[in-house]
Motif scaffolding. Structure first.
Motif: not given
Lengths: 278, 306, 542
Positions: A73, A76-77, A226
Motif C-alpha cells: 500500500g 500507492v500512497s 493504500s
C-alpha cells in the motif's frame, strides 16, 4: 545548489529524515517481493490475529498478512501523495503568482474562480467521475488535483502581493527586467518557504483524501489497499483489532514527520535570509 | 474601501450563480437520475415523481427555476426530506455546525499559533522538533481515528462528556477539540515557517539590535507580517469548519450541516445539494473578502483594488 | 511572593478539575432518566425521509411506523410476526380471497375523530393514485383491479376490490387466494392515513405537504408524534385516543437517527440508548465470546446474494453460473467473516417463511464439481474465461465479502474476478441497464410467504434484472396465485424454487441476521423475522 545541499545535510536530523524516506521507498518497492505472502492471499480460518513470528504485523479479518499489505500500500500512497501534491504545487504556485502579479481585474477574476472551486460540490463530482469511467487510476489525480491547489494559490498570491511592492522588485522592474525574470529571480525564491511548508502539509491530506475516494469507489480497487484505506479500515475496527490501525498509522505518521522535517530543512537551506542569521 | 467591498459583493453574486449552475450540471450528469430504491418502482410512480419535482422539464428550464428560487430568496424544498425547505434545513443545521466550528477555530488558534511561534524562536532545537512532532501528529490524525479516541477517553472512560449526541450544553466540547486539534497542526506548521522567514528580515533584526524585548518584537512586528500564509489558509478553512465536517458530525452524531453535504449528493437530492453549495459559496466569498481586507490592514504594502 | 501565587493558581486549577470531574461523573445517564420517565430510547439508523406511510420506503421509517400507525391487523404482543387485532377487531376470509374486516367500534384518530371504513378506502385510493408516485403502491397489487387502477387502465376506483359494507365493515377482494394477507397487511403501505388532516394541508396527491409535522400530524397507533428534530431525535408520546390505550406501558419512545454503527455502539455503552438498530461487524465476536447480556441476534427474512447478468457471455450459460455457485464456500464466509450467526444459504427462501414449506437445498460447496462444470462449459481450469467484476455498492462489509468470493473463485476455478465499487444510485442504474456481470443483491421479505422471494424472478419482472426467464417457472408461479389449497400452493412454489436454483441466475450466499444491543430492563421487545415491533407490549423494568 551544492551549497544548499551542504546546508541541508549539516543538520543531522535532515540527513536522518532523508535516509528514512529512501529506506522506506526501497522497502515498499522490494518488500512485497521478499515477503512469503501475496498481499491479496487470504487465510479465512486465521481471521484477524495479533503480530506473530509468521505474520510480523498480524493479519486482517480476511487473514491477509498486514506487513505485506502495508508495504504494498505504501507504493500507492507515496505515489499518489507525492505526485498529486507536486501537481497541486505547480498549479497553485503558477496560478497564485500570475494572479498576484497581474492584479486588477485579472486577479479578481482568477480569485473568484478559486472561490467557485472551493464551493465545488466535490462529492457529486466524484460520483460523476466514478460513474463515467469507473476504475481508471488517473482519475484520482483529477479529483484530488481539482481541490488541493486552491489554498496553495491563495497563499502564494498573498505572498506575491506583499512582495511585489518591495524595493528590490520595484527596482528590478525599473531596470526593465522581464516578467519571467522577476518571477524567477525575485519572487520564486521568496515564496519557496511557505510553499514548501504548505506542500509538506498537503501530502497527508492528499493521502487521506485518496482513501476516502477509494472508499467511494474511485481510485484503487480491492483487494489492493493504500495506507489511507488500511487506516480507514483499521479505524472501524480500532477497539477490536488495534494493530490494524496502529501499524499503518505508524508508517503513515513516520513518513509524514520525515517529510515535514525535510521540508523545514529544505526551507532553511534555500532561504538565504535565515541562513545568515545562524 | 466601500467601492472595494461593493465590487466584491457583485463578484460574489456571480460566483453564487456559477456554483448553482455547476452543482446542477454535475448532479444531472450522474447516471441513475433520481433512482434510489433497490426495489423496482412502477413506471407510473416514477413518472408521477418526475412530474412532481419538475424533472421532466428541459434542463435549461429546471436551471432557470433554480435561479428564480435564489434570485427571489424563496428557496425550494428538499426532494429527499419531503416537505422540508432547503432554508429550513440550513437554518436548523448551521447553528450547530457554527457552534462546534467556531469553538474549533478558537482552539486551533490558541494551540497552533503559540506552538508554532515557540518552535520558530528556537529553530532546530529539541523543543522545535517536539513541536513539529506534535503538529504532525495532529495533521496526520484522521478525524475518524481521533474522534472515536477522544469520545472513548473523555466520554466513556472519564465520563466528563456525552460520547455523542447533541443534548446538553457541553456537547460541543469533544467535537470542537477533535476538529481543533487537527487544524492546530496546520496552523502551527504554517506559523513556524513564516515566522522563521520574517524574523530573519532586516527590520526585525534592527529592532532586536536596538534592544526591544524579544516578546514584544515577536508579537508586534513579526507575527503580524508572518500571518499572511496562516490567514490565507484560514479563510477557506474557517468556512469549512463552520459548515461542519461530515466525519466529525457522524462520529459525534451532531445535527449539523456537514452530514447533509454528503447525503444530498448520495440521495441525488438536487435542490438540497444546490442550496448547500450556494450557502458554502457565500461563506467562502465573505471569508476571503475578510482575509483580503485583513491582509492589507496587517501589511500596508498590500493595497486593495476594486 | 510569586511562588505563593503560582501555588494558589495551581491549587485552584486542580480543585476546579476535581469539582468538574465530580459533577460530571455523578450526573445520571440518559437511560436512567428515561427509565424513570418510562421512555424507550431506540437507535434508528438514518434520518427518516418522511412520516407519510404512503411515501416512505426505508428501514428507519419502518421502525417508527409501528408506533404511530396501526393497520387492520397488528403485530401480536407475544410474537410480532403473529396476528392480533389492530384497527380491525376481527376478520374472516372466504377461500383466502374475499376478506371481511370488522373495525374497532371505539377506533379513533389521535385527534379524536372516529376511524371508519371510508378512511381505509381513501387510503388505498391515495396510494394507488399514480400522481402520488408512491414507491410501494405495488404492495397493494394483490387486490382485485388495484394494478389496473394504478396504471390508469381503470379510472373508477369503485371497481377496485375494496368496499365499505357499512361504516365499521371493510371488505377486501383479492385477485386470487392469498393465505398470507394478514402478514402482508402489516406492511405500512396498507396503513390508513387521515383524510381530514391530509386535505387540510394540501391535495391528496401532494408529496411535500406538512401534515406529518409534530403540531399537525394525526395518526392511529399506540403513540402520537411529539417532536421531530432533524438528525437529532424524533419523539412519540402516548396516544390517549388509541383503542387499546390501557395496554400501552411506555410513556413514549425517542428514536435517535444514528447513522454510524460505531457511534451507535459508543452511545449504547455511554448509557444513551436502550436498544440499538445495528452494531459494528468487528465488535460482534467480542460480544458473542463474552456472552454479553446486551448482545442479541435474531434471524431475518432476508437473503444476501449475487446476481448474474445472463445477457452477457459467459454468464448466459447455466453451467458457468452453477460452477460459480458451487465454488463459494458459504460456510467459511458465515463462520469467518460475518460471524454473527448468519446461516449459509442453501436455497433462496430463508427459513421461517412457512413451517410447511420445503426449501430445496441445492446450493452447496463442491469445488471439484464446480471445476467439472466449468470445463464442460468450455473453460477447463478457467482457461479463456474473460475477466469480470463483482459489482457492489459502497460499504466495507460488501467489500470484505466480495474480496473473499473473489479469492475463492480464483483459488478453486482459476478465474479472474475484480471488485467494482459504485455509489448506490449508480449501482442500481448499472443493474437496471444490465451493465454488469455479477452484482450484489439483497432482498428483504415483505410478508411471511415464499412468494415474496419467488415472484421477483418471473420473466421481465422489474426486480429481476438478470435477464433470466423460464416459461415453466412463470407457469408455476401463476398456478400458485390461483391455487386455493395451502399445501398444493407451497408444493408449486417449492418446485419453482428448485428450477430457479438449478438455473442459478442468482447465487444465494447467506441468510441475514439482525445483530443489535439491548439493555436488560427492556421487556417485550421481541425478535421478528420481518422486523415488526409491537411497541404497546414493550415495558421498562429496571
Amino acid at each position: 545548489m551544492e551549497a544548499a545541499w551542504g546546508r541541508l545535510m549539516r543538520q543531522r536530523m535532515n540527513a536522518c529524515a532523508l535516509g528514512f524516506l529512501v529506506v522506506l521507498v526501497i522497502l515498499c518497492c522490494i518488500g512485497p517481493l521478499l515477503s512469503p505472502y501475496d498481499q491479496s492471499q487470504q487465510d479465512l480460518e486465521l481471521k484477524a490475529t495479533n503480530p506473530s513470528p509468521a505474520h510480523w504485523l498480524g493479519t486482517d479479518p480476511l487473514g491477509r498478512d498486514m506487513l505485506t499489505r502495508i508495504l504494498h500500500g505504501g507504493r500507492v500512497s507515496l505515489e499518489v501523495g507525492l505526485l498529486a501534491t507536486a501537481v497541486a504545487v505547480i498549479i497553485g504556485v503558477l496560478y497564485g503568482m500570475i494572479s498576484g502579479l497581474a492584479g486588477g481585474r485579472t486577479d479578481a477574476a482568477m480569485m473568484r474562480i478559486v472561490d467557485i472551486l472551493y464551493a465545488f460540490p466535490f462529492v457529486n463530482f466524484v460520483i460523476l467521475l466514478m460513474a463515467i469511467r469507473g476504475r481508471e487510476f488517473w482519475l484520482i489525480f483529477v479529483a484530488i488535483g481539482a481541490v488541493e491547489w486552491l489554498t496553495m494559490a491563495r497563499v502564494v498570491r498573498g505572498q506575491v502581493l506583499a512582495l511585489k511592492n518591495l524595493e528590490f522588485v520595484i527596482a528590478a522592474r525599473a531596470c526593465g527586467a522581464g516578467f519571467w525574470h522577476i518571477v524567477w529571480r525575485h519572487l520564486l525564491p521568496n515564496v519557496t518557504g511557505p510553499v514548501i511548508i504548505y506542500a509538506s502539509l498537503t501530502v497527508p491530506g492528499v493521502m487521506l483524501l485518496e482513501a476516502a475516494l477509494s472508499f467511494l469507489g474511485l481510485g484503487i480497487q480491492p483487494p489492493d489497499a493504500s495506507w489511507g484505506v488500511l487506516i480507514q479500515d483499521g479505524a472501524h475496527a480500532m477497539e477490536s483489532y488495534p494493530w490494524l490501525l496502529i501499524y499503518p498509522g505508524l508508517f503513515f505518521s513516520a513518513t509524514l514527520l520525515a517529510l515535514n522535517l525535510l521540508g523545514d530543512g529544505l526551507r532553511d537551506a534555500f532561504d538565504p535570509k535565515s541562513m545568515s542569521q545562524q | 474601501m466601500i467601492r472595494f467591498i461593493v465590487s466584491r459583493f457583485v463578484q460574489g453574486i456571480i460566483v453564487i450563480f456559477a456554483v448553482i449552475t455547476i452543482t446542477f450540471a454535475l448532479s444531472k450528469m450522474v447516471p441513475g437520475g433520481s433512482v434510489k430504491n433497490e426495489r423496482f418502482i412502477s413506471k407510473e410512480a416514477q413518472k408521477a415523481q418526475d412530474e412532481y419535482y419538475g424533472r421532466d422539464k428541459p434542463w435549461i428550464v429546471q436551471l432557470g427555476l433554480q435561479f428564480k428560487h435564489y434570485a427571489t430568496l424563496n428557496l425550494p424544498e428538499s426532494e429527499h426530506y419531503k416537505g422540508r425547505g432547503v432554508d429550513e434545513i440550513i437554518a436548523s443545521g448551521f447553528p450547530v455546525s457554527a457552534t462546534v466550528g467556531g469553538a474549533a477555530l478558537l482552539i486551533a488558534l490558541t494551540i497552533g499559533v503559540p506552538l508554532g511561534a515557540y518552535a520558530a524562536l528556537r529553530p532546530n532545537t529539541l523543543e522545535d522538533r517536539a513541536s513539529t512532532l506534535a503538529a504532525i501528529l495532529g495533521v496526520c490524525a484522521p478525524s475518524m481515528v481521533l474522534g472515536p479516541l477522544i469520545a472513548l477517553l473523555f466520554g466513556l472512560k472519564l465520563r466528563w462528556f456525552n460520547a455523542s449526541g447533541w443534548f446538553d450544553s457541553w456537547d460541543w466540547v469533544l467535537p470542537a477539540f477533535t476538529l481543533g486539534i487537527i487544524y492546530s497542526g496546520y496552523i502551527a506548521r504554517l506559523t513556524r515557517g513564516s515566522l522563521r522567514e520574517t524574523l530573519a528580515q532586516e527590520f526585525i533584526r534592527t529592532a532586536r539590535a536596538k534592544g526591544a524585548g524579544e516578546a514584544s518584537v515577536v508579537f508586534l512586528h513579526a507575527l503580524k507580517l508572518a500571518s499572511l500564509p496562516v490567514l490565507n489558509f484560514l479563510g477557506p478553512a474557517a468556512a469549512g469548519m463552520l459548515t461542519g465536517s461530515f466525519i466529525v458530525e457522524t462520529v459525534f452524531q451532531l445535527p449539523g450541516l456537514g452530514q447533509f453535504f454528503v447525503s444530498a449528493a448520495v440521495n441525488k437530492d438536487i435542490p438540497l445539494a444546490i442550496g448547500l453549495s450556494t450557502f458554502f459559496a457565500a461563506l467562502i466569498v465573505s471569508f476571503n473578502l475578510v482575509v483580503d481586507i485583513l491582509q492589507s490592514v496587517l501589511n500596508p504594502r498590500i493595497r486593495l483594488h476594486s | 511572593m510569586r511562588w505563593i501565587i503560582r501555588v494558589l493558581i495551581l491549587a485552584a486549577c486542580m480543585g476546579g478539575i476535581a469539582w468538574f470531574h465530580h459533577v460530571r461523573t455523578h450526573r445520571p445517564t440518559r437511560v436512567e432518566v428515561a427509565n424513570r420517565a418510562g421512555i424507550l430510547l431506540a437507535g434508528n439508523g438514518s434520518e427518516p425521509e418522511t412520516l407519510d406511510p404512503h411515501l416512505a420506503s426505508g428501514q428507519p421509517e419502518h421502525m417508527i411506523f409501528h408506533s404511530l400507525f396501526e393497520g387492520l391487523i397488528a403485530p401480536a404482543p407475544g410474537n410480532p410476526d403473529g396476528d392480533a387485532p389492530g384497527a380491525a377487531a376481527s376478520w374472516s376470509a372466504e377461500n383466502f380471497t374475499v376478506w371481511t374486516f370488522k373495525l374497532q367500534p371505539q377506533g379513533k384518530w389521535s385527534d379524536g375523530t372516529p376511524i371508519t371504513a371510508a378512511d381505509f378506502l381513501y387510503s388505498y385510493q391515495r396510494i394507488l393514485t399514480a400522481q402520488l408516485g408512491a414507491d410501494y403502491a405495488s404492495m397493494l397489487y394483490p387486490m382485485l383491479n388495484a394494478e389496473d387502477y394504478h396504471t390508469g387502465k381503470i379510472k373508477d376506483f369503485s371497481q377496485v376490490g375494496v368496499k365499505a359494507l357499512d361504516p365499521l365493515t371493510l371488505q377486501i377482494t383479492l385477485k386470487g387466494p392469498a393465505p398470507y394477507l394478514p402478514s402482508m397487511i402489516k406492511h405500512y403501505a396498507w396503513f390508513p392515513v387521515p383524510r381530514h388532516t391530509i386535505e387540510k394541508f394540501g391535495k391528496m396527491t401532494d408529496r411535500n405537504t406538512r401534515w406529518t409535522r409534530p403540531a399537525n400530524m394525526v395518526c392511529n397507533g399506540p403513540f402520537k408524534l411529539k417532536s421531530w428534530e432533524v438528525n437529532q431525535a424524533l419523539e412519540v408520546e402516548r396516544n390517549p385516543h388509541y383503542w387499546d390505550a390501557a395496554t400501552v406501558k411506555l410513556n413514549g419512545v425517542i428514536f435517535l437517527p444514528i447513522s454510524s454503527d460505531t457511534t451507535e455502539e459508543l452511545a449504547f455503552k455511554d448509557g444513551q440508548l436502550h436498544v440499538t438498530l445495528t452494531m459494528p461487524l468487528s465488535k460482534i465476536p467480542a460480544y458473542r465470546e463474552s456472552k454479553s447480556p446486551y448482545y442479541h441476534t435474531d434471524p431475518l427474512l432476508s437473503t444476501y446474494m449475487y446476481r448474474c447478468n445472463t445477457k452477457k457471455k459467459p454468464f448466459d450459460n447455466p453451467l458457468v453460473r452453477r460452477a460459480l455457485a458451487l465454488a463459494i464456500d458459504r460456510e467459511s464466509i458465515t463462520r469467518n467473516i460475518l460471524r454473527a450467526g448468519q446461516q449459509p444459504a442453501t436455497g433462496l427462501t430463508p427459513p421461517g417463511c412457512n413451517p410447511d414449506y420445503h426449501v430445496p437445498n441445492v446450493m452447496r460447496f463442491d469445488p471439484a464439481e464446480a471445476r467439472r462444470l466449468l470445463a464442460e462449459a468450455g473453460f477447463p481450469d478457467g482457461k479463456g474465461f474473460p475477466s469480470f467484476d463483482i459489482l457492489i455498492n459502497t460499504s466495507e462489509s460488501h467489500r470484505a465479502l466480495a474480496e473473499a468470493v473473489q479469492a475463492m473463485w480464483k483459488e478453486h476455478l482459476h478465474i479472474p474476478a475484480g471488485v467494482l465499487n459504485q455509489d448506490w444510485g449508480v449501482y442500481l442504474e448499472s443493474q437496471r441497464r444490465f451493465e454488469y456481470q455479477i452484482a450484489r443483491f439483497g432482498w428483504v421479505g415483505d410478508y411471511l410467504d415464499p412468494s415474496t422471494f419467488l415472484t421477483i424472478w418471473q420473466t421481465g419482472d422489474g426486480n429481476n434484472n438478470t435477464g433470466w426467464g423460464s416459461q415453466r417457472y412463470d407457469e408455476l408461479i401463476h398456478q400458485s396465485f390461483k391455487e386455493g389449497d395451502v399445501a398444493k400452493r407451497l408444493q408449486l412454489l417449492s418446485e419453482a424454487e428448485t428450477i430457479l436454483l438449478n438455473e442459478a441466475p442468482m447465487l444465494p450466499i447467506y441468510w441475514y441476521t439482525h445483530s443489535y444491543l439491548m439493555r436488560p430492563e427492556v421487556k417485550g421487545l421481541l425478535p421478528s423475522l420481518l422486523e415488526h415491533r409491537c411497541y404497546k407490549a414493550v415495558e421498562l423494568r429496571p
